[in-house]
Motif scaffolding. Structure first.
Motif, PDB file in Angstrom:
ATOM      1  N   PRO A  71      34.341  52.008  -8.051  1.00 26.03           N
ATOM      2  CA  PRO A  71      33.895  52.863  -9.052  1.00 26.03           C
ATOM      3  C   PRO A  71      33.482  54.265  -8.955  1.00 26.03           C
ATOM      4  CG  PRO A  71      32.392  51.198  -8.801  1.00 26.03           C
ATOM      5  CD  PRO A  71      33.631  50.688  -7.990  1.00 26.03           C
ATOM      6  N   ARG A  72      32.703  54.206  -7.526  1.00 25.48           N
ATOM      7  CA  ARG A  72      32.144  55.821  -7.165  1.00 25.48           C
ATOM      8  C   ARG A  72      33.148  56.665  -6.973  1.00 25.48           C
ATOM      9  NH1 ARG A  72      28.811  51.792  -4.180  1.00 25.48           N
ATOM     10  NH2 ARG A  72      26.574  51.594  -4.985  1.00 25.48           N
ATOM     11  N   ASN A  73      34.348  56.273  -6.194  1.00 29.28           N
ATOM     12  CA  ASN A  73      35.308  57.365  -5.964  1.00 29.28           C
ATOM     13  C   ASN A  73      35.952  57.901  -7.302  1.00 29.28           C
ATOM     14  OD1 ASN A  73      34.869  57.427  -3.229  1.00 29.28           O
ATOM     15  ND2 ASN A  73      36.392  56.258  -2.767  1.00 29.28           N
ATOM     16  N   LYS A  74      36.242  56.907  -8.065  1.00 32.68           N
ATOM     17  CA  LYS A  74      36.841  57.186  -9.460  1.00 32.68           C
ATOM     18  C   LYS A  74      35.895  58.101 -10.296  1.00 32.68           C
ATOM     19  CE  LYS A  74      38.951  55.090 -13.469  1.00 32.68           C
ATOM     20  NZ  LYS A  74      37.666  54.915 -14.332  1.00 32.68           N
ATOM     21  N   PHE A 112      33.096  42.682 -16.912  1.00 30.24           N
ATOM     22  CA  PHE A 112      32.760  42.986 -15.668  1.00 30.24           C
ATOM     23  C   PHE A 112      33.030  44.313 -15.006  1.00 30.24           C
ATOM     24  CE2 PHE A 112      32.686  38.384 -16.319  1.00 30.24           C
ATOM     25  CZ  PHE A 112      31.717  37.900 -15.767  1.00 30.24           C
ATOM     26  N   LYS A 113      34.211  44.832 -15.863  1.00 32.98           N
ATOM     27  CA  LYS A 113      34.630  45.934 -15.312  1.00 32.98           C
ATOM     28  C   LYS A 113      33.615  47.170 -15.934  1.00 32.98           C
ATOM     29  CE  LYS A 113      38.204  48.487 -13.515  1.00 32.98           C
ATOM     30  NZ  LYS A 113      39.237  48.027 -12.222  1.00 32.98           N
ATOM     31  N   ARG A 114      33.279  46.999 -16.867  1.00 35.00           N
ATOM     32  CA  ARG A 114      32.242  47.747 -17.642  1.00 35.00           C
ATOM     33  C   ARG A 114      30.897  47.918 -16.811  1.00 35.00           C
ATOM     34  NH1 ARG A 114      33.625  51.252 -21.837  1.00 35.00           N
ATOM     35  NH2 ARG A 114      35.593  50.522 -22.773  1.00 35.00           N
ATOM     36  N   ILE A 153      37.454  36.118 -18.098  1.00 34.04           N
ATOM     37  CA  ILE A 153      37.206  37.381 -18.292  1.00 34.04           C
ATOM     38  C   ILE A 153      36.936  37.781 -16.870  1.00 34.04           C
ATOM     39  CG2 ILE A 153      35.593  39.046 -19.224  1.00 34.04           C
ATOM     40  CD1 ILE A 153      35.053  37.212 -21.676  1.00 34.04           C
ATOM     41  N   MET A 154      36.192  37.012 -16.196  1.00 31.77           N
ATOM     42  CA  MET A 154      35.798  37.602 -14.728  1.00 31.77           C
ATOM     43  C   MET A 154      37.067  37.823 -14.066  1.00 31.77           C
ATOM     44  SD  MET A 154      33.166  35.687 -12.260  1.00 31.77           S
ATOM     45  CE  MET A 154      32.149  36.554 -11.239  1.00 31.77           C
TER      46      MET A 154
END
Lengths: 234, 460
Positions: B86-89, A194-196, A169-170
């Motif tokens: 994630p910050r820019n998005k 991890f994306k979440r 998953i990582m």
């Protein structure tokens, strides 16, 4: 359910496994905190938590590997299944015991922001949100470990499969990138724990991420219940 | 027949198919719940910005500029796999939520080189992970990743996010109509400024190289830029320049360390209240010295409408081989003189070391013409200030001042968001103490408990 929960939680501390999990988690997190925050004099803990996801891969299998396999090994699973409690309560009780131990490690780690408070003014709210995100992500991955433990016979196999699954998953984003299909990449991104978690490290508390983590755990708890129920009719 | 009957009445089939259907149903419900929450979250921004400096909150300035966008604009965030920020998005999503004309696409430059190549012409370092392109269909602005995230090199941590100021100025720049014209004078051995010309074009300002010797200063241009001339202007040219400025036009004049004495031009500026010195300023404040040479330093930026983004945001520019440019008065004969840049109080004059700073280095003269029209002249004591190798902030400083001189455009002053905050005030002794406690004492104590439990229970 409470009795199962208490029994499982106690068993972590009557064997070295709970202490080993806590000890190594605190050692790893201590090193990351000291060098990521104190050494760099940085208050932001997102780098620390990003690094700390390593313990998901290395230590969560340790927590979940024995939850069902030990009962099978000791032949106490038959006793448990014939006890006057539902399978759901058994699974939830066992799952919660692992989650509480994981949460206990995080509670000890709460000393880190308070150490920083001694040396500067810090905003605790984003830090607590990071702890919450880390806890929810960990709880989701524990549910995978519980499911794997219920479907295998040996602790070692359960630990290895859990390790491979969490590691998979990582690196799922990287795996998905091998296939140049936007839909696959989007789907993998959407499902990636991890994306979440990166939303939390970016300082955003999002309802969709919280709901995602909770439903992720719910799905695997449900699958665990089904895999045990299956034994009754197969 | 019996076999078929047995097959359909088999307990495993009945339970198995029921269980599979329930599993599929349960997962479908969970996915549906997530999709609904996701859609609602996007629509009503069900997110809380918990960052200390509210880095995702867009300023009122941005909100009004974004809401005024009336034609489709595509914002492309180039991200490679595993390299997402994630910050820019998150910030870009807040832009697109404000106006339906704004559309966000996330493109992998490695997997989609065709898309990346479309914008390569204006990307000096190429289209890399984190680059943002703002494209209105006819023109586009490329914002390199390194300009969006400013890292503190000393500790290797992200310190500032400039995404909002960069995206908003890109939107503003794309919305400008191409009616500003700037001329570069060429008859006096002026230093060619191709990079500045390209930057002007990128900012929708047309520039041309022109001769003033034969044609004088033409009112077709909004501004003349004169960079380090090596020969003096003729009396006719000075008259023409005077008429041009009195017509409400503008000029920027840069003197280099190698610019010889130019009696006519300097005398004209002197009459305007600006005296150009012959000395080169030496900086002695080590915190301001750049590239280990006292001739290259960070000047003090004075408060002015044209320098607002710099003074508000504590941004720096770099100057090199700089002469003094001194205002002789503050306001006289309808001419207002304001210093934009000066050296520190620890600087010295190269010509007379006993004289200490601060020395004025850049002056803006604003002449009020009849009927409220204003003519503005910027005089800078360094031609090297225009050299792009020193600082990208210099380029923005120049472009900002040009826009301000020509059409009073209010210069954007959106603060870069600090993500690092003030550092922890920790002594080496404190660090060593916590190192010992958190890495050694706490984990070992827990492991000792485990060992004791194992020892106690191994004989049970």
């Amino acid at each position: 359910m409470t009795a199962i929960f208490k029994r499982e939680l106690r068993s972590y501390f009557t064997s070295p496994i709970g202490y080993v999990f806590l000890g190594i988690t605190l050692l790893v997190s201590g090193i990351f905190f000291v060098y990521s925050n104190l050494y760099r004099t940085v208050k932001d803990m997102s780098d620390f938590f990003n690094d700390l996801t390593l313990i998901f891969v290395l230590l969560l299998p340790l927590l979940t590997m024995r939850l069902f396999t030990e009962d099978k090994k000791n032949k106490t699973d038959q006793l448990l299944l014939t006890a006057p409690v539902t399978v759901t309560k058994i699974v939830v009780g066992k799952y919660l015991s692992a989650v509480v131990l994981f949460g206990f490690a995080l509670v000890i780690m709460l000393i880190y922001p308070f150490v920083m408070l001694l040396y500067g003014k810090i905003n605790l709210l984003p830090i607590f949100a990071l702890y919450l995100g880390f806890f929810l992500a960990g709880a989701s991955l524990i549910s995978i470990g519980v499911f794997i433990s219920a479907t295998t016979e040996s602790q070692i196999i359960a630990a290895v499969i859990t390790f491979i699954t969490i590691f998979g998953i990582m690196i799922s984003g990287w795996i998905a990138s091998v296939f140049n299909y936007p839909f696959i990449r989007y789907a993998v991104d959407w499902f990636s724990v991890f994306k979440r978690f990166t939303e939390f490290t970016a300082g955003v508390l999002s309802l969709s991420s919280v709901v995602y983590f909770l439903s992720f755990s719910a799905v695997f708890i449900y699958l665990t219940v089904l895999s045990i129920e299956k034994k009754r009719w197969s | 027949m019996n076999k078929i009957k047995r097959f359909f009445t088999d307990k495993r089939l009945i339970y198995g198919s029921g269980s599979a259907a329930m599993t599929a149903g349960f997962i479908a419900v969970m996915v549906l719940v997530n999709i609904i929450v996701g859609v609602l979250s996007d629509k009503f921004t069900l997110k809380i910005d918990l960052t200390e400096n509210r880095i995702y909150k867009l300023s009122n300035e941005t909100v009004s500029i974004v809401k005024a966008v009336s034609s489709p604009v595509r914002i492309i965030l180039f991200e490679t796999d595993g390299g997402s920020n994630p910050r820019n998005k998150e910030i870009l999503e807040r832009y697109t939520a404000l106006n339906k004309n704004l559309n966000l696409s996330i493109v992998d430059p490695v997997k989609n080189p065709v898309e990346a190549n479309k914008y390569k012409s204006k990307a000096e370092g190429g289209i890399t992970n984190g680059t943002i392109v703002v494209d209105n269909g006819t023109r586009f602005k490329v914002i390199p990743a390194e300009e969006l995230n400013v890292y503190n090199q000393q500790i290797g941590a992200l310190e500032y996010i400039t995404t909002e100021s960069k995206i908003t100025s890109a939107l503003l720049s794309l919305s400008k109509s191409a009616d500003m014209k700037v001329a570069f004078s060429t008859d006096h051995g002026e230093t060619p400024m191709s990079s500045l010309e390209a930057a002007l074009l990128d900012d929708n300002i047309v520039s041309e190289k022109v001769t003033t010797l034969t044609e004088g200063f033409s009112e077709n241009y909004d501004m003349y830029i004169i960079v380090s001339p090596k020969t003096d202007f003729t009396a006719e040219e000075i008259d023409s320049l005077d008429n041009y400025l009195k017509a409400g036009k503008n000029a920027q004049i840069y003197f280099g360390a190698d610019t010889p004495k130019l009696p006519r031009l300097e005398s004209y500026l002197y009459d305007m209240g600006i005296s150009v010195g012959e000395d080169v300023i030496v900086e002695t404040d080590s915190r301001r010295i750049v590239y280990n040479t006292p001739y290259c330093f960070v000047p003090v930026i004075k408060e002015h409408a044209a320098t607002k983004p710099y003074t508000d945001n504590r941004l720096n520019v770099v100057t090199y081989l700089t002469r003094t440019v001194k205002p002789l008065w503050s306001e006289r004969d309808l001419i207002l003189l304001e210093t934009l840049l000066e050296s520190s109080d620890k600087s010295r004059s190269g010509a007379d070391e006993s004289v200490n700073g601060p020395f004025p280095l850049c002056v803006m003269a604003t002449r009020s013409i009849d009927s409220g029209v204003k003519s503005r002249v910027l005089v800078m004591g360094s031609a090297e200030f225009l050299d792009e190798t020193f600082s990208t902030a210099n380029k923005d400083f120049i472009l900002g001042s040009i826009s301000w001189q020509i059409d009073d455009t209010s210069v954007l002053s959106i603060l870069p968001k600090n993500v690092l905050g003030t550092p922890l005030e920790l002594t080496l002794r404190d660090f060593q103490l916590w190192q010992l406690v958190l890495i050694v004492f706490v984990p070992i104590t827990v492991l000792m408990f485990g060992l004791a439990t194992w020892m106690r229970r191994r004989h049970l």
